[in-house]
Design a protein around this motif. Structure first.
Motif, PDB file in Angstrom:
ATOM      1  N   ALA A  45       0.817  -1.211   0.000  1.00 21.58           N
ATOM      2  CA  ALA A  45       0.000   0.000   0.000  1.00 21.58           C
ATOM      3  C   ALA A  45       0.852   1.262   0.000  1.00 21.58           C
ATOM      4  O   ALA A  45       0.504   2.247  -0.638  1.00 21.58           O
ATOM      5  CB  ALA A  45      -0.961  -0.003   1.190  1.00 21.58           C
ATOM      6  N   TYR A  46       1.980   1.257   0.736  1.00 20.17           N
ATOM      7  CA  TYR A  46       2.809   2.463   0.725  1.00 20.17           C
ATOM      8  C   TYR A  46       3.964   2.375  -0.265  1.00 20.17           C
ATOM      9  O   TYR A  46       4.483   3.398  -0.697  1.00 20.17           O
ATOM     10  CB  TYR A  46       3.305   2.834   2.127  1.00 20.17           C
ATOM     11  N   ALA A  61       6.868  11.521   1.231  1.00 15.29           N
ATOM     12  CA  ALA A  61       7.997  12.425   1.480  1.00 15.29           C
ATOM     13  C   ALA A  61       8.869  11.911   2.616  1.00 15.29           C
ATOM     14  O   ALA A  61      10.104  11.949   2.534  1.00 15.29           O
ATOM     15  CB  ALA A  61       7.478  13.830   1.802  1.00 15.29           C
ATOM     16  N   LEU A  62       8.244  11.418   3.678  1.00 17.69           N
ATOM     17  CA  LEU A  62       9.014  10.854   4.788  1.00 17.69           C
ATOM     18  C   LEU A  62       9.829   9.648   4.338  1.00 17.69           C
ATOM     19  O   LEU A  62      10.979   9.472   4.736  1.00 17.69           O
ATOM     20  CB  LEU A  62       8.087  10.468   5.935  1.00 17.69           C
ATOM     21  N   MET A  63       9.242   8.817   3.496  1.00 17.44           N
ATOM     22  CA  MET A  63       9.949   7.630   3.009  1.00 17.44           C
ATOM     23  C   MET A  63      11.149   8.019   2.144  1.00 17.44           C
ATOM     24  O   MET A  63      12.207   7.402   2.226  1.00 17.44           O
ATOM     25  CB  MET A  63       8.996   6.731   2.209  1.00 17.44           C
ATOM     26  N   LYS A  64      11.000   9.059   1.320  1.00 19.04           N
ATOM     27  CA  LYS A  64      12.094   9.485   0.439  1.00 19.04           C
ATOM     28  C   LYS A  64      13.262  10.073   1.223  1.00 19.04           C
ATOM     29  O   LYS A  64      14.408   9.955   0.830  1.00 19.04           O
ATOM     30  CB  LYS A  64      11.585  10.504  -0.579  1.00 19.04           C
ATOM     31  N   GLY A  66      13.938   9.362   4.507  1.00 20.77           N
ATOM     32  CA  GLY A  66      14.353   8.524   5.628  1.00 20.77           C
ATOM     33  C   GLY A  66      14.590   7.096   5.197  1.00 20.77           C
ATOM     34  O   GLY A  66      14.845   6.815   4.036  1.00 20.77           O
ATOM     35  N   ALA A  67      14.508   6.222   6.133  1.00 18.92           N
ATOM     36  CA  ALA A  67      14.675   4.795   5.877  1.00 18.92           C
ATOM     37  C   ALA A  67      13.316   4.123   6.005  1.00 18.92           C
ATOM     38  O   ALA A  67      12.491   4.525   6.815  1.00 18.92           O
ATOM     39  CB  ALA A  67      15.645   4.190   6.888  1.00 18.92           C
ATOM     40  N   THR A  68      13.087   3.117   5.191  1.00 17.06           N
ATOM     41  CA  THR A  68      11.816   2.404   5.223  1.00 17.06           C
ATOM     42  C   THR A  68      12.072   0.902   5.234  1.00 17.06           C
ATOM     43  O   THR A  68      13.183   0.448   4.986  1.00 17.06           O
ATOM     44  CB  THR A  68      10.947   2.732   3.993  1.00 17.06           C
ATOM     45  N   SER A  69      11.010   0.179   5.470  1.00 17.49           N
ATOM     46  CA  SER A  69      11.063  -1.277   5.415  1.00 17.49           C
ATOM     47  C   SER A  69      10.035  -1.738   4.402  1.00 17.49           C
ATOM     48  O   SER A  69       8.914  -1.237   4.377  1.00 17.49           O
ATOM     49  CB  SER A  69      10.745  -1.871   6.786  1.00 17.49           C
ATOM     50  N   ASP A  70      10.411  -2.676   3.571  1.00 19.05           N
ATOM     51  CA  ASP A  70       9.445  -3.198   2.604  1.00 19.05           C
ATOM     52  C   ASP A  70       8.666  -4.371   3.192  1.00 19.05           C
ATOM     53  O   ASP A  70       7.967  -5.079   2.508  1.00 19.05           O
ATOM     54  CB  ASP A  70      10.115  -3.582   1.290  1.00 19.05           C
ATOM     55  N   GLY A  71       8.787  -4.537   4.464  1.00 16.96           N
ATOM     56  CA  GLY A  71       8.076  -5.595   5.163  1.00 16.96           C
ATOM     57  C   GLY A  71       8.868  -5.987   6.388  1.00 16.96           C
ATOM     58  O   GLY A  71      10.051  -5.678   6.501  1.00 16.96           O
ATOM     59  N   ALA A  72       8.235  -6.637   7.289  1.00 12.39           N
ATOM     60  CA  ALA A  72       8.906  -7.062   8.510  1.00 12.39           C
ATOM     61  C   ALA A  72       8.419  -8.450   8.878  1.00 12.39           C
ATOM     62  O   ALA A  72       7.288  -8.814   8.575  1.00 12.39           O
ATOM     63  CB  ALA A  72       8.603  -6.084   9.642  1.00 12.39           C
ATOM     64  N   LEU A  73       9.289  -9.199   9.478  1.00 12.60           N
ATOM     65  CA  LEU A  73       8.869 -10.474  10.022  1.00 12.60           C
ATOM     66  C   LEU A  73       8.135 -10.175  11.319  1.00 12.60           C
ATOM     67  O   LEU A  73       8.632  -9.439  12.163  1.00 12.60           O
ATOM     68  CB  LEU A  73      10.078 -11.363  10.299  1.00 12.60           C
TER      69      LEU A  73
END
Length: 156
Positions: A45-46, A61-64, A66-73
């Motif tokens: 979704a994001y 904008a925050l994702m661009k 900063g750091a993001t995760s494409d998923g987490a366990l």
């Protein structure tokens, strides 16, 4: 994707200024850690909002920047409070002690209460670690933070 809840934890915002830690003007002295989660939001979704006709300019904008995760366990159980407590402690529910959204209350003395209280966490969350390192810390609508010893507690 309606009915989602956004949780925000601001930790290690900036070192508290004192005579011992005043930085020279040329030295960077502000460090920010902002952890944002959207409870129940699938990574697709994001990561691909156009697929779902989502308008999320602030999150994008925050994702661009900063750091993001494409998923987490996830942890077991995959519930909001145990999962979010694992995010801020780095350990599984069996070690941090928050094993459900609601407290065990067979006599219903807690009036159907949820796991709101920071004192229920058996391991140090990031805000305790940051506070001990003399950083300012704020929590904004984060599970299991009622009574947390932080610099700022911002209500929902």
């Amino acid at each position: 994707i309606g009915g989602l809840v956004v949780f925000l934890l601001v930790a290690a915002c900036a070192p508290r200024r004192s005579a011992q830690n005043v930085a020279a003007p040329s030295e960077p002295h502000v460090h920010h850690v902002v952890l944002i989660t959207v409870d129940g939001l699938l990574p697709e979704a994001y990561l691909h909002p156009e697929t779902y006709s989502l308008q999320i300019p602030t999150l994008e904008a925050l994702m661009k920047k900063g750091a993001t995760s494409d998923g987490a366990l996830s942890v077991y159980p995959t519930l909001t409070y145990p999962s979010h407590t694992s995010m801020v402690t780095g350990v599984n529910p069996g070690k941090h002690g928050v094993v459900g959204n609601k407290s065990f209350d067979p006599y219903e003395n807690d009036l159907d209460g949820w796991r709101w209280y920071a004192e229920d966490i058996k391991r140090d969350p990031i805000w305790r670690v940051a506070s001990r390192a003399d950083y300012s810390v704020a929590t904004i609508h984060w599970p299991v933070t009622v009574g947390a010893e932080v610099t700022w507690r911002v209500p929902e």
